[in-house]
Design an enzyme around this catalytic site. Structure first.
Site, PDB file in Angstrom:
ATOM      1  N   ARG A   1      66.991  56.676 -81.479  1.00 44.23           N
ATOM      2  CA  ARG A   1      67.396  57.817 -80.634  1.00 44.23           C
ATOM      3  C   ARG A   1      68.057  58.877 -81.518  1.00 44.23           C
ATOM      4  NH1 ARG A   1      72.618  54.726 -78.004  1.00 44.23           N
ATOM      5  NH2 ARG A   1      74.071  55.340 -79.666  1.00 44.23           N
TER       6      ARG A   1
ATOM      7  N   ILE B   1      69.422  61.866 -83.793  1.00 45.07           N
ATOM      8  CA  ILE B   1      68.943  62.569 -84.988  1.00 45.07           C
ATOM      9  C   ILE B   1      67.806  61.783 -85.658  1.00 45.07           C
ATOM     10  CG2 ILE B   1      69.602  63.339 -87.311  1.00 45.07           C
ATOM     11  CD1 ILE B   1      72.478  63.780 -86.144  1.00 45.07           C
TER      12      ILE B   1
ATOM     13  N   ASP C   1      69.073  45.811 -88.849  1.00 46.10           N
ATOM     14  CA  ASP C   1      70.507  46.129 -88.881  1.00 46.10           C
ATOM     15  C   ASP C   1      70.820  46.389 -90.356  1.00 46.10           C
ATOM     16  OD1 ASP C   1      73.256  46.061 -89.175  1.00 46.10           O
ATOM     17  OD2 ASP C   1      73.547  44.379 -87.801  1.00 46.10           O
ATOM     18  N   VAL C   2      71.209  47.625 -90.684  1.00 44.87           N
ATOM     19  CA  VAL C   2      71.366  47.989 -92.103  1.00 44.87           C
ATOM     20  C   VAL C   2      72.504  47.238 -92.800  1.00 44.87           C
ATOM     21  CG1 VAL C   2      70.325  50.280 -91.826  1.00 44.87           C
ATOM     22  CG2 VAL C   2      72.820  50.017 -91.598  1.00 44.87           C
TER      23      VAL C   2
ATOM     24  N   TYR D   1      85.721  57.132 -90.454  1.00 43.61           N
ATOM     25  CA  TYR D   1      84.452  57.887 -90.468  1.00 43.61           C
ATOM     26  C   TYR D   1      84.468  58.961 -91.557  1.00 43.61           C
ATOM     27  CZ  TYR D   1      80.438  60.534 -88.650  1.00 43.61           C
ATOM     28  OH  TYR D   1      79.226  61.177 -88.510  1.00 43.61           O
TER      29      TYR D   1
END
Ligand code: NDP
Length: 257
Positions: free
Chosen positions: A20, A22, A67-68, A162
């Site tokens: 979904r 970007i 899953d990175v 973040y």
């Protein structure tokens, strides 16, 4: 000649977190330019729905659940894609999360670790696995999704986790660009402003937050996923053949103020 540089016919691209937002817009941009695009995401349901929708639009797409943060899984998915498609020319490291509104002095260990694990560690595992085979072929283009949060400190929400993760993504991008530049692999990053995706939907319930975000943006609005995807397309393609180690802001002017 110039428009041809944007064409990706015959290229194979991989996008992480592509279910979904970007990532999904990026898949469409790369596929429209002619690439075969492999969507990867940890959310299998989202992956299936998005892959089928793009396939129905006539795009050449494939998918793999990933899953990175699963370092062994990254290598396994890399190997499966190479086995099926023969090569990977473009990697877009888009998977990322934000866990915001946690003041630094009370931020729980897991809130710090989770964001660093997805945004920085996961991105590095993908750069390393896919970069290795690009280096063997002597060609490739990697686009990392950073953030304006790697340049500025957002307000009013506290999100040191973040912000630090995205600043690290920017410098990792430069580091890999320097190591791999002479061996045919370019590594660049896009640094977007607030984009209207699921990640940010909570802002519509918080007028004060919305006022800060949009009021702090010279263009006086949030961005759209397609406006980031078109910058990613440029960086992925030969149109940016002289660029590596660049962090391209797509921020509606946010950092001007
Ligand atoms: P979304 O939350 O809309 O989409 C992110 C996708 O990544 C989701 O499908 C999500 O799956 C998936 N994902 C999350 N964790 C992992 C993981 N460990 N492995 C694989 N996939 C995962 O995000 P956006 O489209 O808004 O953001 C995309 C990127 O852009 C992120 O890196 C973000 O930090 C960056 N960015 C976003 C901005 C914004 O304002 N939206 C601004 C600047 C940068 P699931 O549905 O299961 O969570």
């Amino acid at each position: 000649m110039y428009l041809d540089k944007f064409k990706l016919t015959g290229k194979v691209a991989v996008v992480t977190g592509a279910g979904r937002g970007i990532g999904l817009a990026t898949v469409e941009a790369l596929a429209e330019a002619g690439a075969t695009v492999v969507l990867t995401d940890m959310n299998q349901d989202l992956l299936t729905v998005s892959t089928v929708a793009l396939h129905d639009k006539g795009f050449n797409v494939d998918s793999e659940q990933l899953d990175v943060t699963d370092v062994a899984g990254v290598q396994a998915v890399h190997d499966a894609i190479i086995a099926r498609h023969g090569q990977v020319d473009i990697l877009v490291n888009n998977a990322g999360i934000a866990i915001s509104n946690h003041p630094a002095e009370t931020m729980a260990d897991e809130v710090w670790n989770k964001v660093i694990d997805v945004n920085l560690n996961g991105l590095f595992w993908c750069c390393r696995a896919f970069g290795r085979s690009m280096l063997e072929r002597g060609s490739g283009s990697i686009v990392n999704i950073g953030s304006m949060s790697g340049f500025i400190v957002n307000r009013p929400q506290e999100q040191a986790n973040y912000n630090a993760s995205k600043a690290a993504v920017h410098h990792l991008t430069r580091s890999l660009a320097a190591e791999w530049g002479a061996r045919g692999v370019r590594v660049n990053a896009v640094a977007p402003t607030y984009i209207d995706t699921e990640m940010n939907k909570y802002v519509y319930q918080d007028p004060d937050m919305y006022r800060h975000w949009v009021g702090g943006t010279p263009m006086d609005r949030l961005g759209r996923p397609d406006e980031v995807a078109s910058v990613i397309l440029f960086l992925a393609s030969d149109a940016s053949s002289l660029m590596t180690g660049s962090i391209v802001l797509a921020d509606g002017g946010y950092v001007c103020w």
